[in-house]
Design a protein around this motif. Sequence first.
Motif, PDB file in Angstrom:
ATOM      1  N   TYR A  11      24.595  26.365  64.229  1.00  0.00           N
ATOM      2  CA  TYR A  11      24.065  27.119  65.373  1.00  0.00           C
ATOM      3  C   TYR A  11      25.018  28.298  65.528  1.00  0.00           C
ATOM      4  O   TYR A  11      26.144  28.114  66.027  1.00  0.00           O
ATOM      5  N   ALA A  16      26.923  22.107  62.982  1.00  0.00           N
ATOM      6  CA  ALA A  16      26.472  20.848  63.601  1.00  0.00           C
ATOM      7  C   ALA A  16      26.314  19.737  62.578  1.00  0.00           C
ATOM      8  O   ALA A  16      26.446  18.563  62.909  1.00  0.00           O
ATOM      9  N   PRO A  35      27.665   9.219  69.374  1.00  0.00           N
ATOM     10  CA  PRO A  35      27.869   9.780  70.704  1.00  0.00           C
ATOM     11  C   PRO A  35      27.115  11.098  70.884  1.00  0.00           C
ATOM     12  O   PRO A  35      26.629  11.694  69.909  1.00  0.00           O
ATOM     13  N   ASN A  36      27.029  11.536  72.124  1.00  0.00           N
ATOM     14  CA  ASN A  36      26.394  12.837  72.403  1.00  0.00           C
ATOM     15  C   ASN A  36      27.117  13.943  71.648  1.00  0.00           C
ATOM     16  O   ASN A  36      28.339  13.923  71.523  1.00  0.00           O
ATOM     17  N   GLY A  37      26.330  14.879  71.134  1.00  0.00           N
ATOM     18  CA  GLY A  37      26.911  16.029  70.443  1.00  0.00           C
ATOM     19  C   GLY A  37      27.249  15.766  68.987  1.00  0.00           C
ATOM     20  O   GLY A  37      27.772  16.632  68.289  1.00  0.00           O
ATOM     21  N   ALA A  38      26.903  14.568  68.471  1.00  0.00           N
ATOM     22  CA  ALA A  38      27.288  14.202  67.092  1.00  0.00           C
ATOM     23  C   ALA A  38      26.451  14.933  66.033  1.00  0.00           C
ATOM     24  O   ALA A  38      26.875  15.051  64.882  1.00  0.00           O
ATOM     25  N   GLY A  39      25.234  15.364  66.425  1.00  0.00           N
ATOM     26  CA  GLY A  39      24.356  16.029  65.449  1.00  0.00           C
ATOM     27  C   GLY A  39      23.085  15.247  65.157  1.00  0.00           C
ATOM     28  O   GLY A  39      22.291  15.638  64.294  1.00  0.00           O
ATOM     29  N   LYS A  40      22.862  14.161  65.890  1.00  0.00           N
ATOM     30  CA  LYS A  40      21.713  13.283  65.614  1.00  0.00           C
ATOM     31  C   LYS A  40      20.375  14.012  65.789  1.00  0.00           C
ATOM     32  O   LYS A  40      19.511  13.952  64.925  1.00  0.00           O
ATOM     33  N   SER A  41      20.226  14.699  66.935  1.00  0.00           N
ATOM     34  CA  SER A  41      18.941  15.372  67.204  1.00  0.00           C
ATOM     35  C   SER A  41      18.704  16.512  66.219  1.00  0.00           C
ATOM     36  O   SER A  41      17.572  16.755  65.801  1.00  0.00           O
ATOM     37  N   THR A  42      19.777  17.193  65.858  1.00  0.00           N
ATOM     38  CA  THR A  42      19.637  18.288  64.888  1.00  0.00           C
ATOM     39  C   THR A  42      19.131  17.732  63.560  1.00  0.00           C
ATOM     40  O   THR A  42      18.201  18.279  62.945  1.00  0.00           O
ATOM     41  N   ARG A  45      15.476  16.776  63.917  1.00  0.00           N
ATOM     42  CA  ARG A  45      14.564  17.936  63.928  1.00  0.00           C
ATOM     43  C   ARG A  45      14.429  18.522  62.525  1.00  0.00           C
ATOM     44  O   ARG A  45      13.366  19.011  62.150  1.00  0.00           O
TER      45      ARG A  45
HETATM   46  P1  ADP Z   1      23.274  14.797  69.467  1.00  0.00           P
HETATM   47  O1  ADP Z   1      21.801  14.692  69.254  1.00  0.00           O
HETATM   48  O2  ADP Z   1      24.041  13.844  68.613  1.00  0.00           O
HETATM   49  O3  ADP Z   1      23.659  14.696  70.906  1.00  0.00           O
HETATM   50  P2  ADP Z   1      22.912  17.595  68.774  1.00  0.00           P
HETATM   51  O4  ADP Z   1      22.279  17.577  67.432  1.00  0.00           O
HETATM   52  O5  ADP Z   1      22.052  17.836  69.958  1.00  0.00           O
HETATM   53  O6  ADP Z   1      23.748  16.240  68.967  1.00  0.00           O
HETATM   54  O7  ADP Z   1      24.075  18.676  68.783  1.00  0.00           O
HETATM   55  C1  ADP Z   1      25.039  18.772  67.742  1.00  0.00           C
HETATM   56  C2  ADP Z   1      25.961  19.932  68.046  1.00  0.00           C
HETATM   57  O8  ADP Z   1      25.249  21.154  68.003  1.00  0.00           O
HETATM   58  C3  ADP Z   1      26.620  19.867  69.415  1.00  0.00           C
HETATM   59  O9  ADP Z   1      27.927  20.374  69.280  1.00  0.00           O
HETATM   60  C4  ADP Z   1      25.769  20.762  70.247  1.00  0.00           C
HETATM   61  O10 ADP Z   1      26.507  21.327  71.301  1.00  0.00           O
HETATM   62  C5  ADP Z   1      25.340  21.826  69.241  1.00  0.00           C
HETATM   63  N1  ADP Z   1      24.000  22.353  69.566  1.00  0.00           N
HETATM   64  C6  ADP Z   1      22.870  21.653  69.687  1.00  0.00           C
HETATM   65  N2  ADP Z   1      21.815  22.446  69.966  1.00  0.00           N
HETATM   66  C7  ADP Z   1      22.310  23.701  70.039  1.00  0.00           C
HETATM   67  C8  ADP Z   1      21.748  24.982  70.293  1.00  0.00           C
HETATM   68  N3  ADP Z   1      20.431  25.138  70.528  1.00  0.00           N
HETATM   69  N4  ADP Z   1      22.562  26.049  70.285  1.00  0.00           N
HETATM   70  C9  ADP Z   1      23.881  25.914  70.040  1.00  0.00           C
HETATM   71  N5  ADP Z   1      24.496  24.752  69.766  1.00  0.00           N
HETATM   72  C10 ADP Z   1      23.727  23.648  69.778  1.00  0.00           C
END
Ligand code: ADP
Length: 220
Positions: A11, A16, A35-42, A45
């Motif tokens: 990003y 990420a 944990p939150n912020g690990a990259g799971k949702s990224t 997607r």
């Molecule tokens: P998780 O699903 O494990 O909580 P995310 O995949 O949402 O983690 O996020 C992984 C990292 O990417 C985090 O550091 C988050 O802050 C960053 N991040 C996620 N979405 C965005 C975005 N749209 N813009 C900038 N940074 C992002």
Amino acid sequence: MINVQHLDFYYGNTQALYDVSVELPQGSITGLIGPNGAGKSTLMRCMAGLEIPTSGDVLLDGLPILDNPRDSFSKLGYLPDFFGLPDGLSVIQCLTYAAKSRGIPDARLPDLLLETVRLLNLEHKLYAKVSDLSRGQKQRVAIARALVNNPSIILADEPTGALDTKTGEQIMELLTELNREGKTIIMVTHEPEIADYATRKIVIRDGEITADTTESVRID
Ligand code: ADP
């Protein structure tokens, strides 16, 4: 089968995902846990073809997922970590739109819609506006929307969200049942009780896979 090969995702300047590779065979129920912020949702997607990785590939049944998006999206159901439901539409409008946008022909719509609303116990809410539903009902509509094209792979980001324990368990039992029927389930969670529904647990920390196991895992 989903095959993730050497994914890097940025990003802007923030990385990420770091060289993530994983193979998810058909029929599995897998948790992406951490944990939150690990990259799971990224990662999820990217698996859903909704993000384009900076480098690396996601293959769906052997082909790059975005080579033939129409075909790929017809095989996938994606439940996002926010409801993202259009408040002004009724349940039936919302599901009809989701089905049509994923290429379901009009002739198949009535049967598929009926089957889906029955599965999610939404028959009595067909004409209710999304904005008038409870949180649990909205989650059921979001799941119905992910299932309405009868996908073989369901990608669910925090499927139990902020639901109460009982509603969360019902949703997990439904996903487990769909898995028994042959669907591949991939879910993101940071909750240990939910992670235990997955027979395979892939732990992600700081953008990397740190464990891939059938055992229970700690999340902290
Ligand atoms: P998780 O699903 O494990 O909580 P995310 O995949 O949402 O983690 O996020 C992984 C990292 O990417 C985090 O550091 C988050 O802050 C960053 N991040 C996620 N979405 C965005 C975005 N749209 N813009 C900038 N940074 C992002």
